[in-house]
Design a protein around this motif. Structure first.
Motif, PDB file in Angstrom:
ATOM      1  N   GLU A 229     -64.538 -17.134 -19.666  1.00  0.00           N
ATOM      2  CA  GLU A 229     -64.926 -15.981 -18.860  1.00  0.00           C
ATOM      3  C   GLU A 229     -65.686 -16.409 -17.613  1.00  0.00           C
ATOM      4  O   GLU A 229     -66.384 -17.430 -17.593  1.00  0.00           O
ATOM      5  N   PHE A 230     -65.536 -15.594 -16.597  1.00  0.00           N
ATOM      6  CA  PHE A 230     -66.220 -15.810 -15.322  1.00  0.00           C
ATOM      7  C   PHE A 230     -67.719 -15.595 -15.478  1.00  0.00           C
ATOM      8  O   PHE A 230     -68.154 -14.671 -16.170  1.00  0.00           O
ATOM      9  N   VAL A 231     -68.501 -16.450 -14.837  1.00  0.00           N
ATOM     10  CA  VAL A 231     -69.959 -16.318 -14.843  1.00  0.00           C
ATOM     11  C   VAL A 231     -70.482 -16.031 -13.431  1.00  0.00           C
ATOM     12  O   VAL A 231     -71.204 -15.069 -13.210  1.00  0.00           O
ATOM     13  N   ALA A 232     -70.118 -16.894 -12.472  1.00  0.00           N
ATOM     14  CA  ALA A 232     -70.634 -16.748 -11.110  1.00  0.00           C
ATOM     15  C   ALA A 232     -69.736 -17.509 -10.156  1.00  0.00           C
ATOM     16  O   ALA A 232     -69.020 -18.433 -10.549  1.00  0.00           O
ATOM     17  N   ARG A 233     -69.800 -17.113  -8.876  1.00  0.00           N
ATOM     18  CA  ARG A 233     -69.048 -17.849  -7.869  1.00  0.00           C
ATOM     19  C   ARG A 233     -69.802 -17.807  -6.552  1.00  0.00           C
ATOM     20  O   ARG A 233     -70.603 -16.909  -6.307  1.00  0.00           O
ATOM     21  N   ILE A 234     -69.534 -18.800  -5.707  1.00  0.00           N
ATOM     22  CA  ILE A 234     -70.153 -18.866  -4.392  1.00  0.00           C
ATOM     23  C   ILE A 234     -69.090 -19.248  -3.379  1.00  0.00           C
ATOM     24  O   ILE A 234     -68.311 -20.178  -3.584  1.00  0.00           O
ATOM     25  N   SER A 235     -69.051 -18.505  -2.311  1.00  0.00           N
ATOM     26  CA  SER A 235     -68.062 -18.717  -1.259  1.00  0.00           C
ATOM     27  C   SER A 235     -68.411 -19.932  -0.418  1.00  0.00           C
ATOM     28  O   SER A 235     -69.587 -20.285  -0.269  1.00  0.00           O
ATOM     29  N   TRP A 236     -67.395 -20.590   0.150  1.00  0.00           N
ATOM     30  CA  TRP A 236     -67.661 -21.677   1.087  1.00  0.00           C
ATOM     31  C   TRP A 236     -67.806 -21.152   2.504  1.00  0.00           C
ATOM     32  O   TRP A 236     -68.309 -21.843   3.373  1.00  0.00           O
ATOM     33  N   VAL A 237     -67.375 -19.905   2.735  1.00  0.00           N
ATOM     34  CA  VAL A 237     -67.377 -19.355   4.093  1.00  0.00           C
ATOM     35  C   VAL A 237     -68.787 -18.952   4.507  1.00  0.00           C
ATOM     36  O   VAL A 237     -69.256 -19.323   5.592  1.00  0.00           O
ATOM     37  N   ASP A 238     -69.452 -18.189   3.631  1.00  0.00           N
ATOM     38  CA  ASP A 238     -70.762 -17.637   4.006  1.00  0.00           C
ATOM     39  C   ASP A 238     -71.787 -17.748   2.887  1.00  0.00           C
ATOM     40  O   ASP A 238     -72.838 -17.110   2.954  1.00  0.00           O
ATOM     41  N   ASP A 239     -71.450 -18.542   1.862  1.00  0.00           N
ATOM     42  CA  ASP A 239     -72.347 -18.711   0.710  1.00  0.00           C
ATOM     43  C   ASP A 239     -72.641 -17.403  -0.011  1.00  0.00           C
ATOM     44  O   ASP A 239     -73.656 -17.293  -0.724  1.00  0.00           O
ATOM     45  N   SER A 240     -71.779 -16.425   0.156  1.00  0.00           N
ATOM     46  CA  SER A 240     -71.977 -15.190  -0.608  1.00  0.00           C
ATOM     47  C   SER A 240     -71.733 -15.480  -2.081  1.00  0.00           C
ATOM     48  O   SER A 240     -70.968 -16.397  -2.443  1.00  0.00           O
ATOM     49  N   THR A 241     -72.398 -14.721  -2.936  1.00  0.00           N
ATOM     50  CA  THR A 241     -72.337 -14.967  -4.367  1.00  0.00           C
ATOM     51  C   THR A 241     -71.938 -13.703  -5.122  1.00  0.00           C
ATOM     52  O   THR A 241     -72.079 -12.582  -4.619  1.00  0.00           O
TER      53      THR A 241
ATOM     54  N   PHE B 119     -79.104 -15.244 -13.815  1.00  0.00           N
ATOM     55  CA  PHE B 119     -78.501 -16.503 -13.361  1.00  0.00           C
ATOM     56  C   PHE B 119     -78.404 -16.492 -11.835  1.00  0.00           C
ATOM     57  O   PHE B 119     -78.189 -15.444 -11.220  1.00  0.00           O
ATOM     58  N   THR B 120     -78.520 -17.680 -11.250  1.00  0.00           N
ATOM     59  CA  THR B 120     -78.369 -17.837  -9.801  1.00  0.00           C
ATOM     60  C   THR B 120     -77.509 -19.054  -9.514  1.00  0.00           C
ATOM     61  O   THR B 120     -77.804 -20.157  -9.987  1.00  0.00           O
ATOM     62  N   ILE B 121     -76.458 -18.847  -8.736  1.00  0.00           N
ATOM     63  CA  ILE B 121     -75.608 -19.949  -8.306  1.00  0.00           C
ATOM     64  C   ILE B 121     -76.003 -20.337  -6.886  1.00  0.00           C
ATOM     65  O   ILE B 121     -76.320 -19.480  -6.061  1.00  0.00           O
ATOM     66  N   SER B 122     -75.995 -21.625  -6.619  1.00  0.00           N
ATOM     67  CA  SER B 122     -76.305 -22.111  -5.274  1.00  0.00           C
ATOM     68  C   SER B 122     -75.542 -23.421  -5.054  1.00  0.00           C
ATOM     69  O   SER B 122     -75.014 -24.006  -5.997  1.00  0.00           O
ATOM     70  N   ARG B 123     -75.503 -23.843  -3.802  1.00  0.00           N
ATOM     71  CA  ARG B 123     -74.800 -25.090  -3.495  1.00  0.00           C
ATOM     72  C   ARG B 123     -75.571 -25.865  -2.446  1.00  0.00           C
ATOM     73  O   ARG B 123     -76.269 -25.290  -1.607  1.00  0.00           O
ATOM     74  N   ASP B 124     -75.428 -27.174  -2.503  1.00  0.00           N
ATOM     75  CA  ASP B 124     -76.006 -28.075  -1.510  1.00  0.00           C
ATOM     76  C   ASP B 124     -74.865 -28.949  -1.015  1.00  0.00           C
ATOM     77  O   ASP B 124     -74.474 -29.912  -1.680  1.00  0.00           O
ATOM     78  N   ASN B 125     -74.310 -28.589   0.128  1.00  0.00           N
ATOM     79  CA  ASN B 125     -73.139 -29.315   0.635  1.00  0.00           C
ATOM     80  C   ASN B 125     -73.475 -30.753   1.019  1.00  0.00           C
ATOM     81  O   ASN B 125     -72.616 -31.631   0.944  1.00  0.00           O
ATOM     82  N   ALA B 126     -74.708 -31.010   1.387  1.00  0.00           N
ATOM     83  CA  ALA B 126     -75.103 -32.377   1.732  1.00  0.00           C
ATOM     84  C   ALA B 126     -75.060 -33.283   0.496  1.00  0.00           C
ATOM     85  O   ALA B 126     -74.840 -34.493   0.621  1.00  0.00           O
ATOM     86  N   LYS B 127     -75.267 -32.684  -0.668  1.00  0.00           N
ATOM     87  CA  LYS B 127     -75.258 -33.455  -1.917  1.00  0.00           C
ATOM     88  C   LYS B 127     -73.969 -33.249  -2.715  1.00  0.00           C
ATOM     89  O   LYS B 127     -73.835 -33.767  -3.824  1.00  0.00           O
ATOM     90  N   ASN B 128     -73.040 -32.462  -2.158  1.00  0.00           N
ATOM     91  CA  ASN B 128     -71.786 -32.170  -2.870  1.00  0.00           C
ATOM     92  C   ASN B 128     -72.052 -31.645  -4.272  1.00  0.00           C
ATOM     93  O   ASN B 128     -71.407 -32.067  -5.244  1.00  0.00           O
ATOM     94  N   THR B 129     -72.989 -30.740  -4.379  1.00  0.00           N
ATOM     95  CA  THR B 129     -73.417 -30.268  -5.695  1.00  0.00           C
ATOM     96  C   THR B 129     -73.558 -28.752  -5.699  1.00  0.00           C
ATOM     97  O   THR B 129     -74.050 -28.163  -4.718  1.00  0.00           O
ATOM     98  N   VAL B 130     -73.151 -28.152  -6.785  1.00  0.00           N
ATOM     99  CA  VAL B 130     -73.379 -26.731  -7.019  1.00  0.00           C
ATOM    100  C   VAL B 130     -74.236 -26.598  -8.269  1.00  0.00           C
ATOM    101  O   VAL B 130     -74.141 -27.409  -9.197  1.00  0.00           O
ATOM    102  N   TYR B 131     -75.101 -25.602  -8.262  1.00  0.00           N
ATOM    103  CA  TYR B 131     -76.059 -25.409  -9.339  1.00  0.00           C
ATOM    104  C   TYR B 131     -75.880 -24.041  -9.978  1.00  0.00           C
ATOM    105  O   TYR B 131     -75.416 -23.092  -9.350  1.00  0.00           O
ATOM    106  N   LEU B 132     -76.312 -23.955 -11.230  1.00  0.00           N
ATOM    107  CA  LEU B 132     -76.422 -22.666 -11.901  1.00  0.00           C
ATOM    108  C   LEU B 132     -77.787 -22.627 -12.584  1.00  0.00           C
ATOM    109  O   LEU B 132     -77.997 -23.313 -13.588  1.00  0.00           O
TER     110      LEU B 132
END
Length: 122
Positions: free
Chosen positions: A46-58, A68-81
């Motif tokens: 099942e789906f939990v969360a998603r984050i866009s690459w265009v505008d970081d919308s969640t 829960f909060t999803i976030s990403r750090d493009n400098a580290k090539n990492t996404v978090y939950l």
């Protein structure tokens, strides 16, 4: 090609917190939407969360919204939950996935990690 490796799962008591990480390989990570899905024993993924690459919308599943909060750090090539106020029903294997478009549908995600187990005790 994108390779994904999750980490951060474990055993936690109800009400506790965990932060999952998903490290991605590849130079184009910033051009991928990222999603988190989960699968409990005997149930469909099942789906939990998603984050866009265009505008970081969640966006979040209703069952985890506000916890829960999803976030990403493009400098580290990492996404978090970040998972707070965990409940026993959150127990599952959690997977991160990459897609060119940010959707709720697992079949639209092209790349998947191996999963990390999250167990929440009552």
């Amino acid at each position: 090609q994108v390779q994904l490796v999750e980490s951060g799962g474990g055993l936690v008591q109800a009400g506790g917190s965990l932060r999952l990480s998903c490290a991605a390989s590849g130079r184009t990570f910033s051009r991928y939407a990222m999603g988190w899905f989960r699968q409990a024993p005997g149930l469909d993924r099942e789906f939990v969360a998603r984050i866009s690459w265009v505008d970081d919308s969640t966006d979040y599943a209703n069952s985890v919204k506000g916890r829960f909060t999803i976030s990403r750090d493009n400098a580290k090539n990492t996404v978090y939950l970040q998972m707070n106020s965990l409940k026993p029903e959150d127990t599952a294997v959690y997977y991160c996935a990459a897609s060119r478009i940010a959707t709720y549908v697992s079949s639209t995600y092209n790349y998947w990690g191996q999963g990390t187990q999250v167990t929440v005790s009552a």
